[in-house]
Design a protein around this motif. Structure first.
Motif: not given
Length: 634
Positions: A363-378
Motif C-alpha cells: 500500500g505504501v509502495f502504491l501511494k508513495a511518490k518519493d522514489k526512495k520510499i517506493k524502492s524501499l517499500a517494493l
C-alpha cells in the motif's frame, strides 16, 4: 564527523554488499564495523544468527554503540530484547556472520566463559536459550518442511503414490531432519551450554536408537541394573534432548576438571555416557517427555476453547513478538504440537500476520511518490512474500506507525478466520508464499484465502488511511537537514574554491561540491574517516566512502592521468579503512611541475546533493562549502 569508524581488521572476503550510494564493499568491512561498535570481540560472550539477525550476548551492553550500528549501511536496525543485542541485517545475515567468524574467534570456541555476566530474568534466559538452539536449524527446518508439504500436495491430488519408490526417497529427505531432531538439537544445545558436542550428539542418538525405539513400539519392558526403564517416543521431540544436554554440561565440566590431562580425553566421554544415557532414559527423558505432553495438552485446551481467538491472537501479535525476538519462544510449542498431534495450528495465524505486513508495504509502495520510499517499500514487499518481514517492519510500517497498526488488526481478523477453519501446518517453516504446501489438509483453502485477503485488505486500508506521502517527504527533508559532512585539509598549501580550478570539469561543480588545494608539499592525507573504494591505476586519484555514505574523490593534479603513475606512490590498499589525517599518496611535486602539469589537488563530494551541509576545516577555521566559500578562503 565520527573519528572512530576505522577498524584494525583486514579485508579479504570476496562476497560483497551494496551501499546506498551504489558502491560495493566486502561483507567483512560491515562485519568489522559491527564488531567494533558492540565493544569488540572481547565484549562478546556468544554470537549466532537466525534468518535475519545477528544475535549477540554481550558482557556489557553499555559498551555497545547502538546508534552507530544502526547508521551502518547494510544494517536495518538494532533491537535489545530477550537479554540479547540483536543486529537486524536481512537476507544477507549469513554472509555477515561468516565474515565475523573469519575476522574473529567468535562462533568457534566452546570453552566456558568465566566472565561475570549481568543477570537475566527467567524469560530472557529462556528466549536466549531457545533462539540459540533453534536458530542454526532454521534453514534445513524450513527446507525439510517444504518437501513435506509438496509431498502432501502431490499425494492428495494423485500425482504420487505413497507406495512408490520416488515417494519413499523424497519422504526420507523430508522426514530425516524431524525424525532425528533430538540429535540436531543436541548439537546446537551443546554449543549453547558449552559442553562436548559429540558426547551430546551420542546421548541424543541413544534416545532414538533402533532397539530403544522398537522396545517402546512393541511395549517391551527394559531394566537397567534391576531398575525399570520408562520408555517413550523420542523421535521428533524437542525438550528431552535439550534438557539432557543441559544436565550433561554440568556433569562433563565436573568430570573434566577432576581428571588428569593424560586420561581426560578418553575417560570424560566414557564416564559421561555411562552415567547420562541410563540417567536420561530413566529420569531426564521421562520428566522432559511429561513436560512436553503437558505443554501440548495445555495448548490444545486453549485452542479447543476458541480456535478463532487463538488464531486472532497469533495473527495480531506475532509481528510484535518478532520485533522483540520473542517469537522464538513459540518454536518449541509449534514443534511439540507436530510431534504429538501431527500438525500445528499456531502457524496459520503467523501466515496472516506476515501477509498483512506485506500488504501494508505494498500500500505504501502504491501511494508513495518519493522514489526512495517506493524502492524501499517494493524491496520490503518482496522480502515479506518470502517470510522475511524485518525490512517491512523497521523500514516502513513501524516507522509510519499506522501501516503497522493496520497490519496487526488485519492479521488478527484473518488469523481468526484461519483458526475457525481449523487450518494447521505439517511442519515448522518460514511464513513464505512458498510454504502453502505444508498446510495441506483441513482448512487449507480458507488459509490460502485468508493469506491473500489479509494482504489485499492491509494494502487497501494502508493506501486509503495509513500513509500520507507529504509526511514522508517532510521526514525525509528533516533527515537530510541533519546530514552533515566535515572535510579536513588533505595537503599543505593554499586552499581555493573549486570554481577557481583551471579545469571546467572540476570548476563547474558537475562532479560535486568540494574545494581545492595548491600544494606546497607532495603528500596527500585523507580528509575523512572511511574506506578506500577505489585507487586509480595511475595513482593520481583515490576514492573514499564514509560511514555516512559520502563518496569522496581526491584528484591530484590536472591531466596527471597521462603520467601513468610516474612520480606517484600510494600507501593504502583497495577496501582498506583509513582515518582522517592518514597518509594516502606521495608525489614528486617538482617533477610534475617540470613536466608541465598543474598539481592542484581537488577534493570532491560526488554525491554532495545528499548532504544538507558540507564543511571544510583548515586548521581551526571551519567554513561551509557554499556561495560564501570564495569570499572566505580565496
Amino acid at each position: 564527523m565520527a573519528k572512530d569508524s576505522s577498524t584494525p581488521y583486514t579485508n579479504n572476503i570476496e562476497s560483497e554488499y551494496i551501499l546506498k550510494g551504489g558502491i560495493k564493499m566486502g561483507y567483512e568491512s560491515l562485519a568489522a564495523d559491527i564488531l567494533q561498535n558492540v565493544g569488540g570481540e572481547q565484549n562478546v560472550s556468544n554470537l549466532y544468527h537466525c534468518a535475519t539477525r545477528l544475535r549477540f550476548t554481550l558482557k556489557d551492553n553499555k559498551k555497545a554503540k547502538k546508534q552507530k550500528i544502526e547508521n551502518l549501511d547494510g544494517v536495518i536496525t538494532v533491537v535489545e530484547a530477550g537479554g540479547m543485542f540483536q543486529v537486524v541485517i536481512g537476507n544477507t545475515v549469513n554472509d555477515v556472520y561468516e565474515a565475523i567468524t573469519k575476522i574473529s574467534d567468535l562462533g568457534m570456541s566452546t570453552e566456558e566463559d568465566n566472565t561475570p555476566k549481568e543477570k537475566k530474568n527467567l524469560l530472557n534466559s529462556f528466549i536466549d536459550m531457545i533462539a540459540a538452539v533453534f536458530a542454526p536449524t532454521l534453514g534445513v527446518l524450513a527446507g525439510s518442511g517444504l518437501i513435506k508439504g509438496v509431498l502432501a500436495l502431490f499425494t492428495s491430488v494423485g500425482w504420487l503414490s505413497v507406495e512408490s519408490g520416488t515417494y519413499v526417497v523424497l519422504n526420507a529427505a523430508a522426514d530425516a531432519f524431524f525424525y532425528f531432531l533430538p540429535i540436531f538439537l543436541a548439537y546446537t544445545a551443546a554449543k549453547k551450554f558449552k559442553t562436548d558436542i559429540f558426547i551430546a550428539m551420542v546421548l541424543a542418538a541413544a534416545l532414538v536408537y533402533p532397539t530403544i525405539t522398537a522396545a517402546y513400539t512393541d511395549s517391551t519392558a527394559i531394566n537397567f541394573l534391576g531398575l525399570p526403564v520408562s520408555l517413550a517416543k523420542y523421535s521428533s521431540t524437542v525438550i528431552p534432548a535439550i534438557l539432557a544436554v543441559y544436565v550433561l554440561s554440568y556433569l562433563e565440566r565436573f568430570i573434566r576438571k577432576r581428571l588428569h590431562e593424560s586420561v581426560r580425553n578418553l575417560l570424560t566421554p566414557f564416564i559421561c555416557l555411562i552415567i547420562m544415557v541410563p540417567l536420561t532414559l530413566m529420569v531426564v527423558g521421562p520428566i522432559a517427555n511429561s513436560a512436553s505432553q503437558l505443554i501440548a495438552n495445555g495448548y490444545l485446551a486453549v485452542y479447543n476453547f476458541s480456535p478463532i481467538l487463538s488464531g486472532a491472537v497469533i495473527g495480531g501479535f506475532w509481528q510484535v513478538l518478532v520485533i522483540f525476538g520473542l517469537h522464538w519462544g513459540m518454536v518449541p510449542v509449534m514443534t511439540n504440537n507436530i510431534s504429538f498431534y501431527g500438525r500445528d495450528t499456531l502457524g496459520p495465524g503467523c501466515m496472516t500476520a506476515v501477509a498483512a505486513q506485506a500488504g501494508a508495504v505494498l500500500g505504501v509502495f502504491l501511494k508513495a511518490k518519493d522514489k526512495k520510499i517506493k524502492s524501499l517499500a517494493l524491496s520490503a514487499f518482496i522480502s515479506a512474500l518470502f517470510g522475511i518481514t524485518e525490512p517491512a517492519v523497521y523500514g516502513i510500517t513501524l516507522k509510519y506507525k499506522k501501516p503497522f497498526y493496520i497490519a496487526c488488526i488485519v492479521g488478527a481478523i484473518f488469523g481468526g478466520v484461519a483458526g475457525a477453519a481449523g487450518a494447521g501446518a505439517l511442519a515448522v517453516a518460514t511464513r513464505s508464499i512458498l510454504s502453502f504446501p505444508i498446510y495441506i489438509g483441513q482448512g487449507f483453502v480458507w488459509l490460502v484465502a485468508s493469506y491473500f485477503l489479509a494482504m489485499i485488505a492491509a494494502c487497501i486500508l494502508t493506501f486509503l488511511f495509513g500513509y500520507k506521502d507529504e509526511v514522508a517527504k517532510e521526514e525525509q527533508k528533516m533527515l537530510n537537514n541533519e546530514k552533515e559532512l566535515i572535510l579536513e585539509k588533505p595537503a599543505q598549501g593554499k586552499t581555493i574554491a573549486l570554481s577557481k580550478v583551471d579545469d571546467p570539469t572540476f570548476s563547474s561543480g558537475v562532479l560535486g561540491e568540494g574545494f581545492a588545494v595548491i600544494p606546497t608539499r607532495g603528500e596527500v592525507y585523507s580528509p575523512v574517516d572511511g574506506m578506500i573504494s577505489s585507487i586509480f591505476p595511475s595513482k593520481h586519484a583515490v576514492g573514499i566512502i564514509t560511514a555516512e555514505g559520502a563518496e569522496i574523490l581526491i584528484h591530484i593534479g590536472i591531466d596527471t592521468v597521462n603520467l601513468g603513475g610516474k612520480y606517484f606512490e600510494t600507501f593504502i590498499e583497495q577496501d582498506s579503512q583509513v582515518r582522517a589525517g592518514q597518509l594516502l599518496v606521495k608525489f614528486d611535486l617538482e617533477k610534475i611541475k617540470e613536466n608541465g602539469y598543474d598539481p592542484t589537488i581537488m577534493v570532491l563530494v560526488t554525491n554532495s546533493s545528499t548532504f544538507e551541509k558540507i564543511e571544510f576545516v583548515d586548521d581551526n577555521q571551519s567554513v561551509t562549502i557554499d556561495a560564501n566559500f570564495d569570499e572566505v578562503l580565496v
